[in-house]
Design an enzyme around this catalytic site. Structure first.
Site, PDB file in Angstrom:
ATOM      1  N   LYS A  75      61.991 -64.227  52.688  1.00  0.00           N
ATOM      2  CA  LYS A  75      62.184 -63.541  51.437  1.00  0.00           C
ATOM      3  C   LYS A  75      62.646 -62.111  51.630  1.00  0.00           C
ATOM      4  O   LYS A  75      63.125 -61.456  50.712  1.00  0.00           O
ATOM      5  CB  LYS A  75      60.842 -63.503  50.680  1.00  0.00           C
ATOM      6  CG  LYS A  75      60.267 -64.863  50.388  1.00  0.00           C
ATOM      7  CD  LYS A  75      58.821 -64.707  49.844  1.00  0.00           C
ATOM      8  CE  LYS A  75      57.947 -65.757  50.429  1.00  0.00           C
ATOM      9  NZ  LYS A  75      56.531 -65.611  50.141  1.00  0.00           N
ATOM     10  N   GLY A  76      62.446 -61.605  52.833  1.00  0.00           N
ATOM     11  CA  GLY A  76      62.629 -60.182  53.094  1.00  0.00           C
ATOM     12  C   GLY A  76      63.992 -59.603  52.742  1.00  0.00           C
ATOM     13  O   GLY A  76      64.100 -58.450  52.358  1.00  0.00           O
ATOM     14  N   GLU A 131      70.002 -60.327  56.873  1.00  0.00           N
ATOM     15  CA  GLU A 131      68.608 -60.253  57.323  1.00  0.00           C
ATOM     16  C   GLU A 131      68.002 -58.915  56.922  1.00  0.00           C
ATOM     17  O   GLU A 131      68.714 -57.913  56.824  1.00  0.00           O
ATOM     18  CB  GLU A 131      68.578 -60.341  58.862  1.00  0.00           C
ATOM     19  CG  GLU A 131      68.343 -61.732  59.404  1.00  0.00           C
ATOM     20  CD  GLU A 131      66.865 -62.116  59.455  1.00  0.00           C
ATOM     21  OE1 GLU A 131      66.074 -61.627  58.621  1.00  0.00           O
ATOM     22  OE2 GLU A 131      66.509 -62.915  60.330  1.00  0.00           O
ATOM     23  N   ASP A 132      66.702 -58.883  56.722  1.00  0.00           N
ATOM     24  CA  ASP A 132      66.032 -57.619  56.438  1.00  0.00           C
ATOM     25  C   ASP A 132      65.910 -56.779  57.708  1.00  0.00           C
ATOM     26  O   ASP A 132      66.289 -55.621  57.745  1.00  0.00           O
ATOM     27  CB  ASP A 132      64.652 -57.847  55.793  1.00  0.00           C
ATOM     28  CG  ASP A 132      63.754 -58.800  56.589  1.00  0.00           C
ATOM     29  OD1 ASP A 132      64.200 -59.378  57.610  1.00  0.00           O
ATOM     30  OD2 ASP A 132      62.592 -58.977  56.188  1.00  0.00           O
ATOM     31  N   LYS A 163      65.355 -53.020  65.072  1.00  0.00           N
ATOM     32  CA  LYS A 163      64.334 -52.443  65.971  1.00  0.00           C
ATOM     33  C   LYS A 163      64.611 -52.968  67.366  1.00  0.00           C
ATOM     34  O   LYS A 163      64.023 -53.956  67.784  1.00  0.00           O
ATOM     35  CB  LYS A 163      62.941 -52.921  65.529  1.00  0.00           C
ATOM     36  CG  LYS A 163      62.326 -52.151  64.409  1.00  0.00           C
ATOM     37  CD  LYS A 163      60.802 -52.276  64.373  1.00  0.00           C
ATOM     38  CE  LYS A 163      60.306 -53.640  63.986  1.00  0.00           C
ATOM     39  NZ  LYS A 163      58.912 -53.611  63.445  1.00  0.00           N
ATOM     40  N   PHE A 184      56.048 -50.625  62.454  1.00  0.00           N
ATOM     41  CA  PHE A 184      56.011 -51.654  61.422  1.00  0.00           C
ATOM     42  C   PHE A 184      56.318 -51.011  60.075  1.00  0.00           C
ATOM     43  O   PHE A 184      55.650 -50.059  59.680  1.00  0.00           O
ATOM     44  CB  PHE A 184      54.656 -52.361  61.386  1.00  0.00           C
ATOM     45  CG  PHE A 184      54.704 -53.616  60.575  1.00  0.00           C
ATOM     46  CD1 PHE A 184      55.134 -54.805  61.147  1.00  0.00           C
ATOM     47  CD2 PHE A 184      54.368 -53.601  59.222  1.00  0.00           C
ATOM     48  CE1 PHE A 184      55.223 -55.969  60.383  1.00  0.00           C
ATOM     49  CE2 PHE A 184      54.454 -54.759  58.459  1.00  0.00           C
ATOM     50  CZ  PHE A 184      54.882 -55.941  59.044  1.00  0.00           C
ATOM     51  N   VAL A 185      57.326 -51.507  59.395  1.00  0.00           N
ATOM     52  CA  VAL A 185      57.736 -50.902  58.124  1.00  0.00           C
ATOM     53  C   VAL A 185      57.608 -51.901  56.977  1.00  0.00           C
ATOM     54  O   VAL A 185      57.639 -53.114  57.185  1.00  0.00           O
ATOM     55  CB  VAL A 185      59.195 -50.381  58.201  1.00  0.00           C
ATOM     56  CG1 VAL A 185      59.299 -49.186  59.119  1.00  0.00           C
ATOM     57  CG2 VAL A 185      60.154 -51.478  58.651  1.00  0.00           C
ATOM     58  N   ASP A 191      57.611 -56.897  53.822  1.00  0.00           N
ATOM     59  CA  ASP A 191      56.208 -57.018  53.408  1.00  0.00           C
ATOM     60  C   ASP A 191      55.235 -56.808  54.547  1.00  0.00           C
ATOM     61  O   ASP A 191      55.590 -56.884  55.726  1.00  0.00           O
ATOM     62  CB  ASP A 191      55.964 -58.425  52.852  1.00  0.00           C
ATOM     63  CG  ASP A 191      55.901 -59.474  53.968  1.00  0.00           C
ATOM     64  OD1 ASP A 191      56.843 -59.509  54.789  1.00  0.00           O
ATOM     65  OD2 ASP A 191      54.914 -60.221  54.033  1.00  0.00           O
TER      66      ASP A 191
HETATM   67  P1  IMP Z   1      62.281 -61.361  64.807  1.00  0.00           P
HETATM   68  O1  IMP Z   1      62.388 -62.844  64.802  1.00  0.00           O
HETATM   69  O2  IMP Z   1      61.192 -60.889  65.737  1.00  0.00           O
HETATM   70  O3  IMP Z   1      63.567 -60.639  65.035  1.00  0.00           O
HETATM   71  O4  IMP Z   1      61.667 -60.931  63.426  1.00  0.00           O
HETATM   72  C1  IMP Z   1      62.348 -60.964  62.251  1.00  0.00           C
HETATM   73  C2  IMP Z   1      61.382 -61.102  61.116  1.00  0.00           C
HETATM   74  O5  IMP Z   1      60.087 -60.549  61.382  1.00  0.00           O
HETATM   75  C3  IMP Z   1      61.911 -60.321  59.956  1.00  0.00           C
HETATM   76  O6  IMP Z   1      62.805 -61.089  59.188  1.00  0.00           O
HETATM   77  C4  IMP Z   1      60.653 -59.931  59.230  1.00  0.00           C
HETATM   78  O7  IMP Z   1      60.282 -60.960  58.343  1.00  0.00           O
HETATM   79  C5  IMP Z   1      59.604 -59.802  60.307  1.00  0.00           C
HETATM   80  N1  IMP Z   1      59.418 -58.392  60.727  1.00  0.00           N
HETATM   81  C6  IMP Z   1      59.719 -57.845  61.925  1.00  0.00           C
HETATM   82  N2  IMP Z   1      59.417 -56.534  61.960  1.00  0.00           N
HETATM   83  C7  IMP Z   1      58.943 -56.225  60.725  1.00  0.00           C
HETATM   84  C8  IMP Z   1      58.452 -54.992  60.114  1.00  0.00           C
HETATM   85  O8  IMP Z   1      58.419 -53.899  60.699  1.00  0.00           O
HETATM   86  N3  IMP Z   1      58.030 -55.102  58.830  1.00  0.00           N
HETATM   87  C9  IMP Z   1      58.050 -56.268  58.124  1.00  0.00           C
HETATM   88  N4  IMP Z   1      58.489 -57.419  58.660  1.00  0.00           N
HETATM   89  C10 IMP Z   1      58.930 -57.406  59.948  1.00  0.00           C
END
Ligand code: IMP
Length: 204
Positions: A75-76, A131-132, A163, A184-185, A191
């Site tokens: 949902k992000g 993507e968020d 990140k 963490f944001v 969320d």
């Molecule tokens: P990845 O698979 O580790 O790249 O993570 C991607 C997903 O993790 C994002 O689409 C978010 O839903 C979640 N996520 C990663 N870091 C954060 C953060 O700082 N705040 C909120 N959600 C995060």
């Protein structure tokens, strides 16, 4: 401004988390009190708005005269996508996917599962995955693998936040809003346990 205001990198680092309390008398930098926790507006809505316009402008130039198909990752990404799409001056269509991730805590096996698939085929389309935030890269690398099999004409990635510190898969976004440190944001769609998605700023 050599590329219509779009810079390849928009890096947020100094003062990201720690220096903000000093700026409290600046009204705009005041701490944000939400549901009993104090957060700080790390990236303000005006900065987000500006950057989203630049990213959209870059996409419109890259795909000039063509149609693009935005695929939002629920949902992000929904807030980012809804602002981005209105700034893209092209023929645009949109679809959504949803994923669930497991094993984020264990350092070895981050697993991703598709829980909502696209409504329609992307074959031959200019797909931009929206993507968020890009963190370990596990979600993105999974989604790229799934989407590539469906033969889009082009497949690109737009991420509001990046990140890079925690990256475990060798993936990167073609369009990045802001590169941020390993914090963490929440807010602007992101969320913590389903809360704070409605904040207008990206907050720590
Ligand atoms: P990845 O698979 O580790 O790249 O993570 C991607 C997903 O993790 C994002 O689409 C978010 O839903 C979640 N996520 C990663 N870091 C954060 C953060 O700082 N705040 C909120 N959600 C995060």
């Amino acid at each position: 401004d050599h590329d219509g205001g779009y810079a390849e990198y928009c890096v947020v680092h100094e003062n990201f988390a720690y220096a903000l309390p000093d700026a409290i008398d600046d009204q705009d930098a005041a701490p944000l009190l939400c549901a009993g926790i104090i957060g700080f507006r790390a990236i303000r809505r005006a900065a987000i708005e500006r950057r989203v316009r630049q990213v959209a402008g870059k996409i419109a130039r890259d795909f000039k005269g063509q149609r693009v198909h935005l695929v939002g990752v629920l949902k992000g990404a929904c807030i980012f996508l809804s602002d981005l799409i209105r700034e893209i001056d092209l023929e645009v269509s949109v679809d959504f996917m949803a994923v669930a991730s497991y094993g984020r805590e264990s350092n070895s096996s981050g697993q991703v599962k598709l829980i909502k698939d696209l409504d329609s085929s992307i074959e031959g389309m200019n797909v931009i995955l929206v993507e968020d935030i890009l963190d370990t890269g596990l979600t993105l690398s999974y989604l790229l693998r799934v989407l590539r099999q469906r033969r889009p004409k082009t497949l690109r990635v737009a991420a509001l936040l990046d990140k890079p510190a925690q990256r475990r898969e060798d993936v990167k976004a073609d369009y990045v809003g802001f590169t941020i440190p390993n914090e963490f944001v929440v807010g602007y769609g992101l969320d913590y346990a389903e809360r704070y998605r409605n904040l207008k700023d990206v907050c720590i």
